[in-house]
Design a protein around this motif. Structure first.
Motif, mmCIF file in Angstrom:
data_model
loop_
_atom_site.group_PDB
_atom_site.id
_atom_site.type_symbol
_atom_site.label_atom_id
_atom_site.label_comp_id
_atom_site.label_asym_id
_atom_site.label_seq_id
_atom_site.Cartn_x
_atom_site.Cartn_y
_atom_site.Cartn_z
ATOM 1 N N GLY A 63 0.797 -1.219 0.000
ATOM 2 C CA GLY A 63 0.000 0.000 0.000
ATOM 3 C C GLY A 63 0.830 1.270 0.000
ATOM 4 O O GLY A 63 0.646 2.137 -0.862
ATOM 5 N N PRO A 64 1.769 1.421 0.968
ATOM 6 C CA PRO A 64 2.625 2.617 0.939
ATOM 7 C C PRO A 64 3.456 2.721 -0.329
ATOM 8 O O PRO A 64 3.681 3.818 -0.831
ATOM 9 C CB PRO A 64 3.506 2.429 2.177
ATOM 10 C CG PRO A 64 2.668 1.615 3.105
ATOM 11 C CD PRO A 64 1.914 0.667 2.226
ATOM 12 N N ARG A 65 3.925 1.588 -0.852
ATOM 13 C CA ARG A 65 4.683 1.654 -2.106
ATOM 14 C C ARG A 65 3.812 2.142 -3.245
ATOM 15 O O ARG A 65 4.240 2.943 -4.084
ATOM 16 C CB ARG A 65 5.274 0.284 -2.447
ATOM 17 C CG ARG A 65 6.513 -0.055 -1.637
ATOM 18 C CD ARG A 65 7.204 -1.301 -2.158
ATOM 19 N NE ARG A 65 6.532 -2.525 -1.708
ATOM 20 C CZ ARG A 65 5.902 -3.360 -2.514
ATOM 21 N NH1 ARG A 65 5.835 -3.113 -3.804
ATOM 22 N NH2 ARG A 65 5.333 -4.450 -2.044
ATOM 23 N N THR A 66 2.584 1.666 -3.293
ATOM 24 C CA THR A 66 1.651 2.110 -4.330
ATOM 25 C C THR A 66 1.356 3.599 -4.180
ATOM 26 O O THR A 66 1.316 4.346 -5.165
ATOM 27 C CB THR A 66 0.354 1.299 -4.245
ATOM 28 O OG1 THR A 66 0.655 -0.087 -4.411
ATOM 29 C CG2 THR A 66 -0.642 1.732 -5.312
ATOM 30 N N ARG A 67 1.131 4.029 -2.925
ATOM 31 C CA ARG A 67 0.883 5.451 -2.681
ATOM 32 C C ARG A 67 2.049 6.318 -3.160
ATOM 33 O O ARG A 67 1.845 7.309 -3.875
ATOM 34 C CB ARG A 67 0.677 5.673 -1.183
ATOM 35 C CG ARG A 67 0.556 7.141 -0.777
ATOM 36 C CD ARG A 67 0.789 7.299 0.711
ATOM 37 N NE ARG A 67 2.134 6.875 1.060
ATOM 38 C CZ ARG A 67 2.518 6.536 2.302
ATOM 39 N NH1 ARG A 67 1.657 6.566 3.293
ATOM 40 N NH2 ARG A 67 3.766 6.167 2.529
ATOM 41 N N ASP A 68 3.275 5.957 -2.754
ATOM 42 C CA ASP A 68 4.419 6.797 -3.093
ATOM 43 C C ASP A 68 4.641 6.862 -4.598
ATOM 44 O O ASP A 68 4.923 7.929 -5.148
ATOM 45 C CB ASP A 68 5.672 6.265 -2.393
ATOM 46 C CG ASP A 68 5.593 6.406 -0.883
ATOM 47 O OD1 ASP A 68 4.751 7.181 -0.407
ATOM 48 O OD2 ASP A 68 6.366 5.728 -0.178
ATOM 49 N N ALA A 69 4.511 5.715 -5.270
ATOM 50 C CA ALA A 69 4.690 5.711 -6.728
ATOM 51 C C ALA A 69 3.608 6.544 -7.412
ATOM 52 O O ALA A 69 3.883 7.299 -8.355
ATOM 53 C CB ALA A 69 4.669 4.276 -7.249
#
Length: 601
Positions: free
Chosen positions: A583-589
């Protein structure tokens, strides 16, 4: 990456793009010269070619041109969020742990890219200064040459002027130098006549002088000025020089054509002989700067053969408008193709953190009109909402009065609560619940609601498949239905749900809307858009009911607002890694790409 650095990188890509456009324009104009010589002999063909290249260069600098792009963006690592809230953490048992750092190789890559773009900008500015200096120096050289000559002010002082009358504003200067007769001067045109021109036959002298005065009548100085300015701005593009040289060639042919119109063959032959003799008498031209300083009339061995051929055998009448139209359409096609296949920049997470996606969706909708702004990928596939469901739980909690404000109720952690993430083993309030995606806090809210009221809220929201029964046979719908269980929602349904929130179309209190917006606020992007959003992470469930430890769902949903406009978005990625929270990786990207996407809408 800083916004200024992105602009510099965009300048680098625009420079590369205009080189590609230059190659296409040159190929098209060269084809015209070979197969449509009447079109190629028109000065407008070559100036339009230069304008096409520089228009491509300028268009690639504009972010809004990316809406026409067909190629995928070149991704750059590092966040673009200006002022995000505190970092989100893992939301399910399969995704405990903090997100990997990954700054080593990515930082090196980013640094090299930034240094390269800055070095190119510095080189461009130096080249621009040098090229501008050469043009000005060339102009000063011709001014100096004119200062050494004698101005012809009285009638009868030169046989070349006997049959023609130059405008009173034109200064005619005779110089003792091995040059061709030439017209120069950006704002104060002057005609330089070499002293050796007196050795020519009187009629030859008159036609040569008339040739130079034709340049003046056709406003060729202004056309050449435009070509020089465009070439100077894109000094690094060799095709600009080639097009400018052919512009000068076409202007010389045009003047030859006007001077010799309706002349008998004998005079044409005499004019051609004068050109050849002029070339012989200038074995060492003043300088190549005569061409770069807006001077006309220099006889070049490279173009002389073509000019004499056309003088002796005039070209056929220009073809109909279709030929010129085809050439203009071709140049417009080059410009459109340059935009469609332009390179572009977008930021993304470092390679260590952003694993390859097995499927993904990006869905963006205008909140007010419902217009679809972007839909890319598997946007109708329903999966678990994971912690994005906390947006719905927040609305339920504040509407029912279970939640009161940003910091109450403040609930202590108790043994037996979900503690997959160490951050959850602490006293939690609504703010830290949303920030940390604390599962047990959401479970306390839904437990307080009760199964019937919880189900009523979900149905009133029209949330996904509406199934809050939970795992088969476990009666855990109140606690687990939204975590890799029965409740499923697609990215398209997420954006529809968020649009109802933004437009306040659900049967909820204003307090519920206000507090949910406050808890989901993430800050502002560099371009001024205010971001609200929530992540979610979960493992897919295999056919046997077990968690798929090889893959991970990463959600980021929310809305962006600026200047009275709101765009709701939903981003879902199925990663083939569980090294860190998806989730955080998706958000940051997503946030790294979002500024360019919003600017392009």
């Amino acid at each position: 990456m800083a916004f200024s650095t992105l602009l510099i990188c965009r300048f680098l890509l625009a420079s590369l793009g205009c080189l590609a456009a230059g190659l296409a324009v040159w190929a098209l104009t060269a084809a015209c010269r070979r197969h449509l010589p009447q079109v190629a002999a028109q000065r407008s063909t070559w100036l339009l070619g230069q304008l096409t290249i520089i228009a491509t260069f300028l268009a690639l600098l504009l972010p809004h041109s990316e809406r026409l792009r067909l190629l995928p963006a070149i991704e750059l690592p590092e966040t673009m969020l200006a002022a995000p809230a505190a970092p989100d953490h893992a939301t399910t048992p399969a995704q405990g742990g903090a997100m990997a750092d990954g700054h080593g190789a990515a930082a090196d890559y980013r640094a090299w890219l930034s240094y390269g773009a800055q070095a190119w900008l510095s080189l461009y500015l130096l080249g621009l200064a040098y090229t501008t200096g050469r043009v000005l120096q060339s102009h000063r050289t011709l001014n100096g040459l004119a200062a050494t000559g004698e101005r012809l002010v009285l009638p009868g002082r030169h046989q070349g002027l006997d049959a023609v009358t130059p405008p009173p504003s034109l200064a005619v200067i005779e110089v003792d130098a091995p040059i061709s007769p030439m017209l120069f001067g950006w704002f104060r045109p002057r005609l330089l006549l070499p002293r050796h021109l007196r050795s020519f036959e009187p009629l030859q002298q008159q036609m040569i002088v008339e040739h130079e005065l034709t340049h003046l009548r056709r406003h060729d100085l202004q056309w050449m000025s435009a070509g020089i300015v465009l070439q100077t701005l894109l000094w690094f593009n060799p095709f600009m020089r080639l097009l400018r040289a052919n512009l000068a060639w076409a202007q010389e042919l045009g003047c030859d054509r006007d001077v010799l119109r309706n002349r008998p063959p004998a005079l044409r032959k005499a004019y051609a002989a004068a050109l050849v003799e002029q070339l012989r008498l200038q074995p060492h031209p003043v300088t190549q700067s005569a061409k770069t300083a807006l001077a006309f009339g220099g006889v070049s061995a490279r173009t002389l053969a073509t000019r004499i051929s056309l003088i002796r055998e005039p070209a056929a009448a220009p073809r109909g408008p279709w030929a010129r139209g085809a050439a203009v359409a071709g140049l417009a096609g080059v410009f459109a193709a340059s935009l469609a296949f332009q390179p572009a920049l977008a930021d993304r997470a470092p390679a260590q953190a952003a694993a390859p996606a097995t499927f993904s969706c990006t869905d963006m909708v205008d909140a007010a009109s419902g217009a679809q702004l972007l839909r890319d990928g598997h946007c109708d596939e329903r999966v678990t909402p994971a912690s994005t469901f906390n947006i719905a739980v927040s609305l339920m909690g504040y509407d029912s009065g279970i939640l009161r404000d940003a910091h109450s109720p403040n609930l202590p952690f108790k043994p037996g609560y979900a503690d997959w993430n160490p951050d959850w083993r602490a006293t939690t309030d609504p703010t830290s619940w949303i920030r940390n995606s604390t599962v047990w806090y959401a479970q306390q809210v839904t437990a307080s609601l009760g199964a019937q009221r919880f189900r009523q809220y979900v149905r009133a929201f029209g949330y996904g498949n509406l199934d809050v029964s939970g795992d088969p046979g476990k009666d855990n719908g109140l606690a687990m239905s939204w975590i890799a269980s029965s409740l499923k929602i697609s990215p398209a349904e997420q954006t529809a749900f968020l649009r109802k929130i933004v437009n306040r179309q659900l049967p909820l209190s204003a307090h519920a809307y206000d507090m949910t917006a406050r808890l989901t606020a993430l800050g502002a992007l560099p371009n001024g858009w205010q971001i609200h959003g929530k992540t979610g992470t979960a493992s897919p469930v295999l056919a046997d009911g077990s968690d798929d430890r090889r893959h991970s769902y990463g959600w980021f949903v929310g809305w962006a607002s600026k200047g009275g406009r709101t765009v709701v978005f939903s981003r879902l990625v199925l990663d083939d890694t569980q090294e860190s929270a998806a989730g955080p990786r998706t958000r940051d990207a997503f946030l790294r790409d979002l500024p360019a996407q919003l600017d392009a809408l």
